[in-house]
Scaffold this motif. Structure first.
Motif, PDB file in Angstrom:
ATOM      1  N   VAL A 120       2.258   4.848   0.979  1.00  0.00           N
ATOM      2  CA  VAL A 120       2.221   5.583   2.240  1.00  0.00           C
ATOM      3  C   VAL A 120       1.509   6.913   1.992  1.00  0.00           C
ATOM      4  O   VAL A 120       1.919   7.690   1.138  1.00  0.00           O
ATOM      5  CB  VAL A 120       3.647   5.818   2.757  1.00  0.00           C
ATOM      6  CG1 VAL A 120       3.631   6.627   4.031  1.00  0.00           C
ATOM      7  CG2 VAL A 120       4.349   4.490   2.962  1.00  0.00           C
ATOM      8  N   MET A 136       5.841  -0.020   3.947  1.00  0.00           N
ATOM      9  CA  MET A 136       4.674  -0.726   4.455  1.00  0.00           C
ATOM     10  C   MET A 136       5.008  -2.216   4.526  1.00  0.00           C
ATOM     11  O   MET A 136       5.418  -2.808   3.538  1.00  0.00           O
ATOM     12  CB  MET A 136       3.475  -0.532   3.524  1.00  0.00           C
ATOM     13  CG  MET A 136       2.949   0.879   3.458  1.00  0.00           C
ATOM     14  SD  MET A 136       2.199   1.463   4.961  1.00  0.00           S
ATOM     15  CE  MET A 136       0.739   0.489   5.072  1.00  0.00           C
ATOM     16  N   ARG A 146      -0.765  -4.229   6.142  1.00  0.00           N
ATOM     17  CA  ARG A 146      -1.742  -3.148   6.150  1.00  0.00           C
ATOM     18  C   ARG A 146      -1.709  -2.355   7.457  1.00  0.00           C
ATOM     19  O   ARG A 146      -1.997  -1.169   7.485  1.00  0.00           O
ATOM     20  CB  ARG A 146      -3.130  -3.739   5.917  1.00  0.00           C
ATOM     21  CG  ARG A 146      -4.155  -2.755   5.566  1.00  0.00           C
ATOM     22  CD  ARG A 146      -5.457  -3.448   5.205  1.00  0.00           C
ATOM     23  NE  ARG A 146      -6.114  -2.633   4.232  1.00  0.00           N
ATOM     24  CZ  ARG A 146      -6.233  -2.915   2.958  1.00  0.00           C
ATOM     25  NH1 ARG A 146      -5.739  -4.019   2.489  1.00  0.00           N
ATOM     26  NH2 ARG A 146      -6.845  -2.101   2.142  1.00  0.00           N
ATOM     27  N   VAL A 158       4.242  -0.542   9.662  1.00  0.00           N
ATOM     28  CA  VAL A 158       5.245   0.077   8.803  1.00  0.00           C
ATOM     29  C   VAL A 158       6.599  -0.013   9.489  1.00  0.00           C
ATOM     30  O   VAL A 158       6.684  -0.049  10.721  1.00  0.00           O
ATOM     31  CB  VAL A 158       4.941   1.563   8.473  1.00  0.00           C
ATOM     32  CG1 VAL A 158       3.677   1.692   7.675  1.00  0.00           C
ATOM     33  CG2 VAL A 158       4.879   2.411   9.711  1.00  0.00           C
ATOM     34  N   SER A 179       0.852  -1.176   0.000  1.00  0.00           N
ATOM     35  CA  SER A 179       0.000   0.000   0.000  1.00  0.00           C
ATOM     36  C   SER A 179       0.893   1.232   0.000  1.00  0.00           C
ATOM     37  O   SER A 179       1.881   1.273   0.720  1.00  0.00           O
ATOM     38  CB  SER A 179      -0.886  -0.010   1.244  1.00  0.00           C
ATOM     39  OG  SER A 179      -1.557   1.204   1.366  1.00  0.00           O
TER      40      SER A 179
END
Length: 168
Positions: free
Chosen positions: A62, A128, A131, A134, A60
């Protein structure tokens, strides 16, 4: 000084004798006259796993809010390490284990390069992992020296929290 070799031995053979070699189909092993599927080696399994999973960067992108939070949290951490803020303020963005570790660093005087001056955050990279997690790598300067910082942040019900920190 001149070295002399008194005896030489032939190098060991690195190929099988010609009579024993029988080519086999890839992935097959002969056992008692029948072909049996060979198990994958660990290297082949790792390559297959790497092909199936996406790299961490593709999970995903950032977003700007997360980047802003990460930078604010790291600046707050550096200000606490410089004794410019009370350690209690770190509890708003960090897990209790991180606060306890920072408290120990301060109490024992183990903050890297603190005698060189104020810490200035210079670079932040965010990857990432999943989900809700990080990993952060950052650089900061103290005087003329450069230092590194690694951190992990987890998404919890109220928002993102600093769950691990490593200073160098």
């Amino acid at each position: 000084m001149v070295e002399r070799w008194t005896s030489l031995e032939p190098a060991p053979g690195n190929e099988p004798p010609v009579g024993e070699y029988r080519p086999q189909r890839r992935g097959m092993v002969r056992r008692e006259g029948r072909a049996v599927r060979k198990c994958r080696s660990s290297a082949e399994q790792e390559r297959q796993t790497a092909r199936e999973h996406k790299p961490a960067q593709e999970v995903s992108p950032v977003d700007a809010r997360l980047r802003g939070f990460v930078e604010r949290a790291l600046r707050l951490l550096l200000e606490v390490l410089d004794l410019r803020r009370p350690i209690g303020q770190l509890g708003a963005v960090a897990e209790p284990t991180v606060v306890a570790a920072v408290r120990t660093l301060l109490r024992l005087g183990l903050v890297p390069g603190r005698q060189l001056g104020v810490a200035m955050l210079t670079r932040v990279d965010i990857a990432m992992v999943t989900r809700g997690a990080v990993e952060v790598s950052a650089a900061y300067d103290r005087g003329a020296r450069h230092f590194a910082l690694a951190a992990r942040m987890q998404q919890t019900r109220p928002g993102w929290r600093l769950s691990a920190v490593r200073l160098r």
